[in-house]
Design a protein around this motif. Structure first.
Motif, PDB file in Angstrom:
ATOM      1  N   THR A  13       0.831  -1.202   0.000  1.00 27.20           N
ATOM      2  CA  THR A  13       0.000   0.000   0.000  1.00 27.20           C
ATOM      3  C   THR A  13       0.870   1.259   0.000  1.00 27.20           C
ATOM      4  N   LEU A  14       1.888   1.277   0.856  1.00 20.32           N
ATOM      5  CA  LEU A  14       2.795   2.427   0.911  1.00 20.32           C
ATOM      6  C   LEU A  14       3.511   2.639  -0.421  1.00 20.32           C
ATOM      7  N   LEU A  15       4.006   1.552  -1.011  1.00 14.43           N
ATOM      8  CA  LEU A  15       4.736   1.668  -2.277  1.00 14.43           C
ATOM      9  C   LEU A  15       3.832   2.064  -3.437  1.00 14.43           C
ATOM     10  N   THR A  16       2.590   1.638  -3.396  1.00 10.11           N
ATOM     11  CA  THR A  16       1.632   2.061  -4.414  1.00 10.11           C
ATOM     12  C   THR A  16       1.447   3.571  -4.342  1.00 10.11           C
ATOM     13  N   GLN A  17       1.272   4.081  -3.115  1.00 11.61           N
ATOM     14  CA  GLN A  17       1.112   5.528  -2.952  1.00 11.61           C
ATOM     15  C   GLN A  17       2.391   6.266  -3.318  1.00 11.61           C
ATOM     16  N   ALA A  18       3.554   5.719  -2.979  1.00 12.83           N
ATOM     17  CA  ALA A  18       4.826   6.359  -3.327  1.00 12.83           C
ATOM     18  C   ALA A  18       4.983   6.472  -4.837  1.00 12.83           C
ATOM     19  N   GLU A  19       4.607   5.422  -5.552  1.00 10.66           N
ATOM     20  CA  GLU A  19       4.707   5.454  -7.010  1.00 10.66           C
ATOM     21  C   GLU A  19       3.806   6.546  -7.588  1.00 10.66           C
ATOM     22  N   ILE A  20       2.575   6.612  -7.112  1.00 11.57           N
ATOM     23  CA  ILE A  20       1.642   7.635  -7.601  1.00 11.57           C
ATOM     24  C   ILE A  20       2.156   9.029  -7.246  1.00 11.57           C
ATOM     25  N   ASP A  21       2.576   9.218  -5.997  1.00  9.18           N
ATOM     26  CA  ASP A  21       3.106  10.520  -5.575  1.00  9.18           C
ATOM     27  C   ASP A  21       4.283  10.936  -6.443  1.00  9.18           C
ATOM     28  N   PHE A  22       5.222  10.010  -6.647  1.00  8.85           N
ATOM     29  CA  PHE A  22       6.406  10.342  -7.430  1.00  8.85           C
ATOM     30  C   PHE A  22       6.042  10.719  -8.863  1.00  8.85           C
ATOM     31  N   SER A 137      18.577  13.652  -5.721  1.00  9.31           N
ATOM     32  CA  SER A 137      18.132  13.949  -7.083  1.00  9.31           C
ATOM     33  C   SER A 137      16.811  13.237  -7.381  1.00  9.31           C
ATOM     34  N   ILE A 138      16.149  13.720  -8.416  1.00 10.73           N
ATOM     35  CA  ILE A 138      14.907  13.086  -8.864  1.00 10.73           C
ATOM     36  C   ILE A 138      15.183  11.642  -9.273  1.00 10.73           C
ATOM     37  N   CYS A 139      16.294  11.418  -9.953  1.00 10.61           N
ATOM     38  CA  CYS A 139      16.647  10.050 -10.376  1.00 10.61           C
ATOM     39  C   CYS A 139      16.842   9.131  -9.181  1.00 10.61           C
ATOM     40  N   GLU A 140      17.449   9.641  -8.122  1.00  6.58           N
ATOM     41  CA  GLU A 140      17.655   8.821  -6.924  1.00  6.58           C
ATOM     42  C   GLU A 140      16.320   8.460  -6.274  1.00  6.58           C
ATOM     43  N   LEU A 141      15.413   9.419  -6.216  1.00  5.55           N
ATOM     44  CA  LEU A 141      14.084   9.124  -5.652  1.00  5.55           C
ATOM     45  C   LEU A 141      13.377   8.057  -6.478  1.00  5.55           C
ATOM     46  N   GLU A 142      13.442   8.197  -7.792  1.00  2.00           N
ATOM     47  CA  GLU A 142      12.800   7.219  -8.679  1.00  2.00           C
ATOM     48  C   GLU A 142      13.416   5.836  -8.510  1.00  2.00           C
ATOM     49  N   GLU A 143      14.736   5.769  -8.444  1.00  2.00           N
ATOM     50  CA  GLU A 143      15.410   4.485  -8.255  1.00  2.00           C
ATOM     51  C   GLU A 143      15.079   3.868  -6.902  1.00  2.00           C
ATOM     52  N   MET A 144      14.945   4.702  -5.883  1.00  2.00           N
ATOM     53  CA  MET A 144      14.605   4.173  -4.571  1.00  2.00           C
ATOM     54  C   MET A 144      13.218   3.540  -4.590  1.00  2.00           C
ATOM     55  N   VAL A 145      12.262   4.198  -5.230  1.00  2.00           N
ATOM     56  CA  VAL A 145      10.916   3.633  -5.342  1.00  2.00           C
ATOM     57  C   VAL A 145      10.982   2.313  -6.105  1.00  2.00           C
ATOM     58  N   LYS A 146      11.691   2.300  -7.233  1.00  2.00           N
ATOM     59  CA  LYS A 146      11.772   1.080  -8.046  1.00  2.00           C
ATOM     60  C   LYS A 146      12.473  -0.054  -7.311  1.00  2.00           C
ATOM     61  N   ASN A 147      13.546   0.249  -6.600  1.00  2.00           N
ATOM     62  CA  ASN A 147      14.257  -0.798  -5.869  1.00  2.00           C
ATOM     63  C   ASN A 147      13.435  -1.331  -4.698  1.00  2.00           C
ATOM     64  N   ALA A 148      12.686  -0.461  -4.033  1.00  2.00           N
ATOM     65  CA  ALA A 148      11.804  -0.926  -2.962  1.00  2.00           C
ATOM     66  C   ALA A 148      10.712  -1.832  -3.537  1.00  2.00           C
ATOM     67  N   GLN A 149      10.207  -1.480  -4.705  1.00  2.00           N
ATOM     68  CA  GLN A 149       9.208  -2.328  -5.353  1.00  2.00           C
ATOM     69  C   GLN A 149       9.805  -3.683  -5.731  1.00  2.00           C
ATOM     70  N   LYS A 150      11.027  -3.683  -6.263  1.00  2.00           N
ATOM     71  CA  LYS A 150      11.699  -4.949  -6.597  1.00  2.00           C
ATOM     72  C   LYS A 150      11.856  -5.819  -5.355  1.00  2.00           C
TER      73      LYS A 150
END
Length: 193
Positions: A13-22, A137-150
């Protein structure tokens, strides 16, 4: 449902919201580069836009902080991993450890922003100084979301015999909003409002 499964579902649930927020936050930032959007926003929606963009970023930072915090009494990846079997396959353990390591550097930057800007306001450092010091950076935030999802996909598939799905296309909703606003005659240049 086991505690392990409850934690996994909460993380999903948290990661779903993080993806949408990002995705929505990034789309809003990118849209400001379009002069037509800038005129439209400045004319009628400036306060809403600033509040929404700021709210999405603050929500993202808060969620990313929560995901990897170290408290033993909250939902976070450390707690999920502690609940996994100690005798897990060494290859899977290495994958989990690698994903945890790769997120740590960015998480430490998120901690700075969360602790000195989003969750609390530093009296010593300005907001600009905190962001400059954190260097996130924006790229770091995006990678963090993706890695948490993985990481969650890995745990769900290997230990809970289930799949979790992401890729919610949060940008599409924002693009629809801009399209609707562009189609409205109310914002067109030359109108007094």
């Amino acid at each position: 449902m086991t505690d392990n499964e409850k934690v996994r579902q909460s993380l999903h649930t948290l990661l779903t919201q993080a993806e949408i927020d990002f995705e929505m936050w990034k789309a809003m930032r990118n849209a400001r580069a379009d002069p037509e959007v800038t005129v439209m926003l400045n004319r009628r929606y400036a306060r809403f836009y600033i509040a929404a963009e700021n709210g999405l970023f603050n929500s993202l930072v808060t969620i990313l902080y929560k995901l990897f915090e170290t408290r033993p009494d909250t939902v976070n990846f450390r707690q999920l991993i502690k609940m996994l079997p100690e005798d897990m396959d060494s290859g899977i353990k290495e994958e989990i450890d690698a994903l945890m390591r790769v997120t740590k550097e960015t998480w430490l930057k998120v901690v700075q922003v969360r602790n000195k800007v989003v969750g609390h306001q530093s009296m010593i450092e300005s907001v600009e100084d905190v962001y400059r010091e954190a260097g996130i950076s924006i790229c770091e935030l995006e990678e963090m979301v993706k890695n948490a999802q993985k990481l969650l996909v890995l745990v769900a598939g290997k230990f809970h015999d289930t799949h979790v799905v992401f890729n919610l296309k949060g940008t599409a909703a924002f693009d629809n909003l801009l399209g609707d606003l562009r189609a409205s005659p109310a914002w067109r240049p030359g109108r007094n409002s």
